[in-house]
Design an enzyme around this catalytic site. Sequence first.
Site, PDB file in Angstrom:
ATOM      1  N   ARG A 123       0.813  -1.237   0.000  1.00  0.00           N
ATOM      2  CA  ARG A 123       0.000   0.000   0.000  1.00  0.00           C
ATOM      3  C   ARG A 123       0.838   1.274   0.000  1.00  0.00           C
ATOM      4  NH1 ARG A 123      -3.038  -3.132   3.676  1.00  0.00           N
ATOM      5  NH2 ARG A 123      -4.798  -4.095   2.591  1.00  0.00           N
ATOM      6  N   LYS A 145       3.541  11.482 -11.502  1.00  0.00           N
ATOM      7  CA  LYS A 145       2.683  10.641 -12.345  1.00  0.00           C
ATOM      8  C   LYS A 145       3.407   9.310 -12.514  1.00  0.00           C
ATOM      9  CE  LYS A 145      -0.045  13.767 -15.238  1.00  0.00           C
ATOM     10  NZ  LYS A 145      -0.307  14.219 -16.613  1.00  0.00           N
ATOM     11  N   GLU A 187      10.574  18.274 -24.795  1.00  0.00           N
ATOM     12  CA  GLU A 187       9.854  18.656 -23.554  1.00  0.00           C
ATOM     13  C   GLU A 187      10.417  19.971 -23.010  1.00  0.00           C
ATOM     14  OE1 GLU A 187       7.191  17.046 -22.707  1.00  0.00           O
ATOM     15  OE2 GLU A 187       7.401  14.952 -23.321  1.00  0.00           O
ATOM     16  N   LYS A 225       8.037  23.022 -13.783  1.00  0.00           N
ATOM     17  CA  LYS A 225       7.153  21.880 -13.492  1.00  0.00           C
ATOM     18  C   LYS A 225       6.767  21.881 -12.016  1.00  0.00           C
ATOM     19  CE  LYS A 225       5.846  17.261 -14.393  1.00  0.00           C
ATOM     20  NZ  LYS A 225       5.984  16.036 -15.163  1.00  0.00           N
ATOM     21  N   GLU A 235      -3.947  17.331 -11.781  1.00  0.00           N
ATOM     22  CA  GLU A 235      -4.358  17.745 -13.129  1.00  0.00           C
ATOM     23  C   GLU A 235      -5.845  18.066 -13.239  1.00  0.00           C
ATOM     24  OE1 GLU A 235      -2.252  15.728 -16.356  1.00  0.00           O
ATOM     25  OE2 GLU A 235      -3.924  16.137 -17.677  1.00  0.00           O
ATOM     26  N   ASN A 243       0.559  19.094 -21.266  1.00  0.00           N
ATOM     27  CA  ASN A 243       0.289  18.147 -22.358  1.00  0.00           C
ATOM     28  C   ASN A 243       0.314  18.813 -23.730  1.00  0.00           C
ATOM     29  OD1 ASN A 243      -0.099  15.771 -20.762  1.00  0.00           O
ATOM     30  ND2 ASN A 243      -1.985  16.721 -20.023  1.00  0.00           N
ATOM     31  N   HIS A 246       0.949  16.901 -26.941  1.00  0.00           N
ATOM     32  CA  HIS A 246       0.840  15.473 -26.643  1.00  0.00           C
ATOM     33  C   HIS A 246      -0.373  14.803 -27.281  1.00  0.00           C
ATOM     34  CE1 HIS A 246       4.025  16.487 -23.902  1.00  0.00           C
ATOM     35  NE2 HIS A 246       4.115  15.266 -23.454  1.00  0.00           N
ATOM     36  N   HIS A 250       0.539  11.772 -29.378  1.00  0.00           N
ATOM     37  CA  HIS A 250       0.141  10.376 -29.102  1.00  0.00           C
ATOM     38  C   HIS A 250      -0.471   9.744 -30.342  1.00  0.00           C
ATOM     39  CE1 HIS A 250      -0.055  10.959 -24.458  1.00  0.00           C
ATOM     40  NE2 HIS A 250       1.149  10.643 -24.871  1.00  0.00           N
ATOM     41  N   HIS A 263       8.747   9.250 -28.168  1.00  0.00           N
ATOM     42  CA  HIS A 263       7.715  10.113 -27.568  1.00  0.00           C
ATOM     43  C   HIS A 263       8.026  11.591 -27.820  1.00  0.00           C
ATOM     44  CE1 HIS A 263       4.832  11.529 -24.590  1.00  0.00           C
ATOM     45  NE2 HIS A 263       5.798  12.240 -24.028  1.00  0.00           N
TER      46      HIS A 263
END
Length: 368
Positions: A123, A145, A187, A225, A235, A243, A246, A250, A263
């Site tokens: 956990r 994330k 990025e 960031k 978010e 994003n 992105h 994607h 990416h």
Amino acid sequence: MTEQLVHVALGADSYDIHIGAHLSHGALISQAMQGKTHKVLIVTNETIAPLYLQALQEDLQAHGLTCATCILPDGEEFKNAESYLKIMTAAIEHQLDRGCALIALGGGVIGDLTGFAAATYQRGIAFFQVPTTLLAMVDSSVGGKTAINHPQGKNMIGAFYQPQAVLIDLEFLKTLPPRQIAAGMAEVIKYGAILDRAFFDYLQSKTNYGELDLAYVIKRCCELKAEVVAQDEKEHGLRALLNFGHTFGHAIEVGMGFGNFLHGEAVAIGMAVAAWISQESKFGLSAADCTALVDVLKRYNLPYAIPDVLSGRDFLAHMLHDKKVKDGHIRYIMLKALGQAAVTRDFANDTIVAYLDACPYRQHYADK
Ligand code: NAD
Ligand code: GLY
């Protein structure tokens, strides 16, 4: 270089990002654990292990920590449930308890996997990010994330779970292939384009990688960031700006088959397309700023043109599978100006298809 610090302010989950060269990982990790454990599990991959694992282990052992290791195969295709279970099995076999910690030694794939394993093992146990790619240093290691892929979608299984600390050592970049450096640079350019015109101007003022002060670049990205994540960890609004590029990116990654475009390369094309639509739709971006963005992408050896085999309809089909689609409305990040982005769901699907088909940035990629 002297070590620099960026703080991520998240109340009880706050942490520091250490940026330097030849960092003392052992000292920093043992300090952060405050005597809670003598045991850590380092998760890395088959490419990074021969380069950096032994030195990290020796450094940690010199600071009284016992190290177990879990070495995974290299690649986005292994950011999956099987690798996740391998980490769990290693943690159980090495009898890690709740006081122990995981250490992610690698790029975004290892960081995301290890973070998710840390979030869920017993956990939740502590973990540290030791990013070894530029992309991981400026983006994926910061902000919590974590995720693994499902066969039907990227990052579909995950959690927001913050590390205890992020240790960014520029020495790792010496072995990173130029194509991977460029992917991370996408990025970097993103932060300037969405949040910080002065930083964008700095990137634009340099003629090539050799002129960049990478320590400054990485620190500035981490600061930006950290500010965003501190305001919107989960978010709900502001973080969505990260994003930029992105959604289209994607679609390119999936449409061209994973692995053909990195990416960061797909995000670079996505940013150029989003900028062009921002200009063309009168969203706010000037033609001069759109051209400036494309020029910076070119300068840092990034692609900016849509692969000619992808039509607007192809994009739409892939974009409708995005996690952020609500009731068929796709969320886009567009530019008002360089350094100023905004979230919108106001573009109808047919309108976006028409823009994509009309976009002048289009080319045939023979060797992809
Ligand atoms: P990656 O982790 O696959 O690393 C790229 C390649 O470089 C790999 O082959 C790796 O083994 C190799 N490598 C890593 N460090 C090296 C070094 N120092 N020297 C030589 N080779 C090295 O890719 P990435 O670009 O770092 O990360 C991409 C992943 O990050 C994707 O899965 C993406 O979803 C995720 N991501 C997550 C976030 C987030 O906020 N969590 C943000 C952006 C991207
Ligand atoms: N990479 C996007 C984010 O962290 O939100």
